[in-house]
Scaffold this motif. Structure first.
Motif, PDB file in Angstrom:
ATOM      1  N   LEU A  16       0.916  -1.245  -0.127  1.00 51.18           N
ATOM      2  CA  LEU A  16       0.160  -0.029  -0.019  1.00 51.18           C
ATOM      3  C   LEU A  16       0.873   1.200  -0.059  1.00 51.18           C
ATOM      4  CD1 LEU A  16      -2.808  -1.081   2.822  1.00 51.18           C
ATOM      5  CD2 LEU A  16      -2.912  -0.959   0.289  1.00 51.18           C
ATOM      6  N   LYS A  17       0.481   2.124  -0.734  1.00 50.32           N
ATOM      7  CA  LYS A  17       1.495   3.560  -0.869  1.00 50.32           C
ATOM      8  C   LYS A  17       0.380   4.799  -1.081  1.00 50.32           C
ATOM      9  CE  LYS A  17       3.884   3.949  -4.667  1.00 50.32           C
ATOM     10  NZ  LYS A  17       5.061   4.153  -5.529  1.00 50.32           N
ATOM     11  N   TRP A  18       0.783   5.891  -0.056  1.00 53.52           N
ATOM     12  CA  TRP A  18      -0.227   6.839  -0.335  1.00 53.52           C
ATOM     13  C   TRP A  18       0.489   7.923  -1.568  1.00 53.52           C
ATOM     14  CZ3 TRP A  18       1.377  12.099  -0.071  1.00 53.52           C
ATOM     15  CH2 TRP A  18       0.198  12.989  -0.206  1.00 53.52           C
ATOM     16  N   VAL A  19      -0.111   8.450  -2.340  1.00 51.98           N
ATOM     17  CA  VAL A  19       0.433   9.218  -3.402  1.00 51.98           C
ATOM     18  C   VAL A  19      -0.525  10.436  -3.651  1.00 51.98           C
ATOM     19  CG1 VAL A  19       0.730   9.524  -5.980  1.00 51.98           C
ATOM     20  CG2 VAL A  19       1.048   6.978  -4.690  1.00 51.98           C
ATOM     21  N   ALA A  20       0.315  11.568  -3.498  1.00 53.11           N
ATOM     22  CA  ALA A  20      -0.472  12.850  -3.737  1.00 53.11           C
ATOM     23  C   ALA A  20      -1.202  12.601  -4.993  1.00 53.11           C
ATOM     24  CB  ALA A  20       0.637  13.934  -3.775  1.00 53.11           C
ATOM     25  N   LEU A  21      -2.423  13.459  -4.905  1.00 53.99           N
ATOM     26  CA  LEU A  21      -3.230  13.585  -6.284  1.00 53.99           C
ATOM     27  C   LEU A  21      -2.553  14.006  -7.430  1.00 53.99           C
ATOM     28  CD1 LEU A  21      -6.295  13.117  -7.125  1.00 53.99           C
ATOM     29  CD2 LEU A  21      -6.688  15.381  -6.342  1.00 53.99           C
ATOM     30  N   VAL A  32       6.849   6.507  -9.118  1.00 55.22           N
ATOM     31  CA  VAL A  32       5.953   7.431  -8.478  1.00 55.22           C
ATOM     32  C   VAL A  32       6.255   7.636  -6.943  1.00 55.22           C
ATOM     33  CG1 VAL A  32       3.572   7.901  -7.838  1.00 55.22           C
ATOM     34  CG2 VAL A  32       3.993   6.901 -10.084  1.00 55.22           C
ATOM     35  N   LYS A  33       6.733   8.649  -6.536  1.00 55.60           N
ATOM     36  CA  LYS A  33       7.151   9.053  -5.283  1.00 55.60           C
ATOM     37  C   LYS A  33       5.914   9.034  -4.343  1.00 55.60           C
ATOM     38  CE  LYS A  33      11.628   9.730  -5.941  1.00 55.60           C
ATOM     39  NZ  LYS A  33      12.323   8.837  -5.364  1.00 55.60           N
ATOM     40  N   GLY A  34       6.045   8.440  -3.195  1.00 52.57           N
ATOM     41  CA  GLY A  34       4.738   8.398  -2.282  1.00 52.57           C
ATOM     42  C   GLY A  34       5.167   7.993  -0.882  1.00 52.57           C
ATOM     43  N   ILE A  35       4.190   7.633   0.036  1.00 56.74           N
ATOM     44  CA  ILE A  35       4.565   7.320   1.246  1.00 56.74           C
ATOM     45  C   ILE A  35       4.240   5.756   1.451  1.00 56.74           C
ATOM     46  CG2 ILE A  35       4.304   7.451   3.644  1.00 56.74           C
ATOM     47  CD1 ILE A  35       3.784  10.497   3.302  1.00 56.74           C
ATOM     48  N   LYS A  36       5.011   4.720   1.492  1.00 55.59           N
ATOM     49  CA  LYS A  36       4.940   3.433   1.639  1.00 55.59           C
ATOM     50  C   LYS A  36       4.064   3.357   2.879  1.00 55.59           C
ATOM     51  CE  LYS A  36       7.283   0.222   0.418  1.00 55.59           C
ATOM     52  NZ  LYS A  36       8.441  -0.654   0.100  1.00 55.59           N
ATOM     53  N   LEU A  37       3.199   2.686   3.003  1.00 55.96           N
ATOM     54  CA  LEU A  37       2.472   2.114   4.231  1.00 55.96           C
ATOM     55  C   LEU A  37       2.564   0.770   4.586  1.00 55.96           C
ATOM     56  CD1 LEU A  37      -1.263   3.719   3.051  1.00 55.96           C
ATOM     57  CD2 LEU A  37       0.640   4.856   4.485  1.00 55.96           C
ATOM     58  N   THR A  38       2.959  -0.089   3.530  1.00 54.10           N
ATOM     59  CA  THR A  38       3.171  -1.434   4.019  1.00 54.10           C
ATOM     60  C   THR A  38       4.355  -1.919   3.075  1.00 54.10           C
ATOM     61  OG1 THR A  38       1.703  -2.510   2.190  1.00 54.10           O
ATOM     62  CG2 THR A  38       0.903  -2.030   4.735  1.00 54.10           C
ATOM     63  N   SER A  39       4.915  -2.932   3.178  1.00 55.24           N
ATOM     64  CA  SER A  39       6.048  -3.589   2.403  1.00 55.24           C
ATOM     65  C   SER A  39       5.369  -4.780   1.477  1.00 55.24           C
ATOM     66  CB  SER A  39       7.093  -4.337   3.227  1.00 55.24           C
ATOM     67  OG  SER A  39       7.984  -5.127   2.474  1.00 55.24           O
ATOM     68  N   GLN A  84       5.865  -8.638   2.700  1.00 55.68           N
ATOM     69  CA  GLN A  84       5.349  -9.399   3.696  1.00 55.68           C
ATOM     70  C   GLN A  84       4.051  -8.905   3.657  1.00 55.68           C
ATOM     71  OE1 GLN A  84       7.116  -8.682   7.387  1.00 55.68           O
ATOM     72  NE2 GLN A  84       9.287  -8.795   6.675  1.00 55.68           N
ATOM     73  N   ASN A  85       2.943  -9.908   4.213  1.00 52.88           N
ATOM     74  CA  ASN A  85       1.582  -9.633   4.218  1.00 52.88           C
ATOM     75  C   ASN A  85       1.526  -8.693   5.884  1.00 52.88           C
ATOM     76  OD1 ASN A  85      -1.025  -9.396   4.068  1.00 52.88           O
ATOM     77  ND2 ASN A  85      -1.409 -11.552   4.905  1.00 52.88           N
ATOM     78  N   GLN A  86       1.349  -7.508   5.524  1.00 52.71           N
ATOM     79  CA  GLN A  86       1.416  -6.642   6.458  1.00 52.71           C
ATOM     80  C   GLN A  86       0.021  -5.876   6.866  1.00 52.71           C
ATOM     81  OE1 GLN A  86       4.810  -4.162   6.358  1.00 52.71           O
ATOM     82  NE2 GLN A  86       6.119  -5.540   7.016  1.00 52.71           N
ATOM     83  N   SER A  87      -0.263  -5.089   8.014  1.00 52.27           N
ATOM     84  CA  SER A  87      -1.299  -4.281   7.944  1.00 52.27           C
ATOM     85  C   SER A  87      -0.726  -2.851   8.585  1.00 52.27           C
ATOM     86  CB  SER A  87      -2.404  -4.700   8.879  1.00 52.27           C
ATOM     87  OG  SER A  87      -1.739  -5.180  10.129  1.00 52.27           O
ATOM     88  N   VAL A  88      -1.727  -1.857   8.359  1.00 50.35           N
ATOM     89  CA  VAL A  88      -1.547  -0.735   8.954  1.00 50.35           C
ATOM     90  C   VAL A  88      -2.482  -0.235  10.038  1.00 50.35           C
ATOM     91  CG1 VAL A  88      -1.305   1.946   8.402  1.00 50.35           C
ATOM     92  CG2 VAL A  88      -0.488   0.197   6.905  1.00 50.35           C
ATOM     93  N   LYS A  89      -1.969   0.014  11.255  1.00 53.96           N
ATOM     94  CA  LYS A  89      -2.873   0.547  12.349  1.00 53.96           C
ATOM     95  C   LYS A  89      -3.518   1.705  12.089  1.00 53.96           C
ATOM     96  CE  LYS A  89      -2.270   1.532  17.214  1.00 53.96           C
ATOM     97  NZ  LYS A  89      -1.222   1.644  18.360  1.00 53.96           N
ATOM     98  N   ASP A  94       4.276   7.408  12.143  1.00 52.99           N
ATOM     99  CA  ASP A  94       5.147   6.418  13.105  1.00 52.99           C
ATOM    100  C   ASP A  94       4.488   4.970  13.270  1.00 52.99           C
ATOM    101  OD1 ASP A  94       6.555   8.758  13.522  1.00 52.99           O
ATOM    102  OD2 ASP A  94       5.437   9.479  15.302  1.00 52.99           O
ATOM    103  N   ASN A  95       3.413   4.718  12.822  1.00 50.43           N
ATOM    104  CA  ASN A  95       2.747   3.214  13.188  1.00 50.43           C
ATOM    105  C   ASN A  95       2.921   2.407  11.908  1.00 50.43           C
ATOM    106  OD1 ASN A  95       2.072   3.732  15.812  1.00 50.43           O
ATOM    107  ND2 ASN A  95       0.105   4.331  15.320  1.00 50.43           N
ATOM    108  N   LEU A  96       3.450   3.094  10.797  1.00 51.74           N
ATOM    109  CA  LEU A  96       3.792   2.358   9.574  1.00 51.74           C
ATOM    110  C   LEU A  96       4.655   1.151   9.836  1.00 51.74           C
ATOM    111  CD1 LEU A  96       3.842   5.203   6.722  1.00 51.74           C
ATOM    112  CD2 LEU A  96       1.928   3.834   7.626  1.00 51.74           C
ATOM    113  N   LEU A  97       4.425   0.116   9.076  1.00 51.04           N
ATOM    114  CA  LEU A  97       5.202  -1.048   9.238  1.00 51.04           C
ATOM    115  C   LEU A  97       6.070  -1.323   8.045  1.00 51.04           C
ATOM    116  CD1 LEU A  97       2.387  -3.220  10.598  1.00 51.04           C
ATOM    117  CD2 LEU A  97       4.176  -2.111  11.842  1.00 51.04           C
ATOM    118  N   VAL A  98       6.837  -0.560   7.731  1.00 43.93           N
ATOM    119  CA  VAL A  98       7.802  -0.830   6.395  1.00 43.93           C
ATOM    120  C   VAL A  98       9.406  -0.979   6.637  1.00 43.93           C
ATOM    121  CG1 VAL A  98       5.978   0.251   4.898  1.00 43.93           C
ATOM    122  CG2 VAL A  98       7.617   1.809   5.936  1.00 43.93           C
TER     123      VAL A  98
END
Length: 74
Positions: free
Chosen positions: A22-27, A40-47, A50-55, A70-74
């Motif tokens: 999962l990755k957040w990308v500016a509009l 595409v530059k963005g903020i990775k939310l997961t890797s 691995q099968n991960q989740s975001v709090k 700070d809770n991102l699991l990457v």
């Protein structure tokens, strides 16, 4: 956590990934399906490795989600 909009208690949960990270990308940088490429530059939310989740916290009243970077699991 208290909702910053209405001050009610938020529900703690998670957003899980399926096959892709999962990755957040500016509009203004959103390129549709090409967001999976490293170009595409963005903020990775997961890797993707691995099968991960975001709090995540959710407010039923405001229907808002809050993700603390700070809770991102990457």
């Amino acid at each position: 956590m208290k909702c910053p909009f209405c001050s009610k208690d938020m529900i703690e949960g998670s957003i899980t990934q399926d096959r892709y990270a999962l990755k957040w990308v500016a509009l203004d940088k959103d390129r549709g399906l090409l967001n999976f490429t490293p170009i595409v530059k963005g903020i990775k939310l997961t890797s993707a490795l691995q099968n991960q989740s975001v709090k995540v916290f959710y407010c039923e009243q405001c229907r808002k989600f809050i993700i603390d970077q700070d809770n991102l699991l990457v």
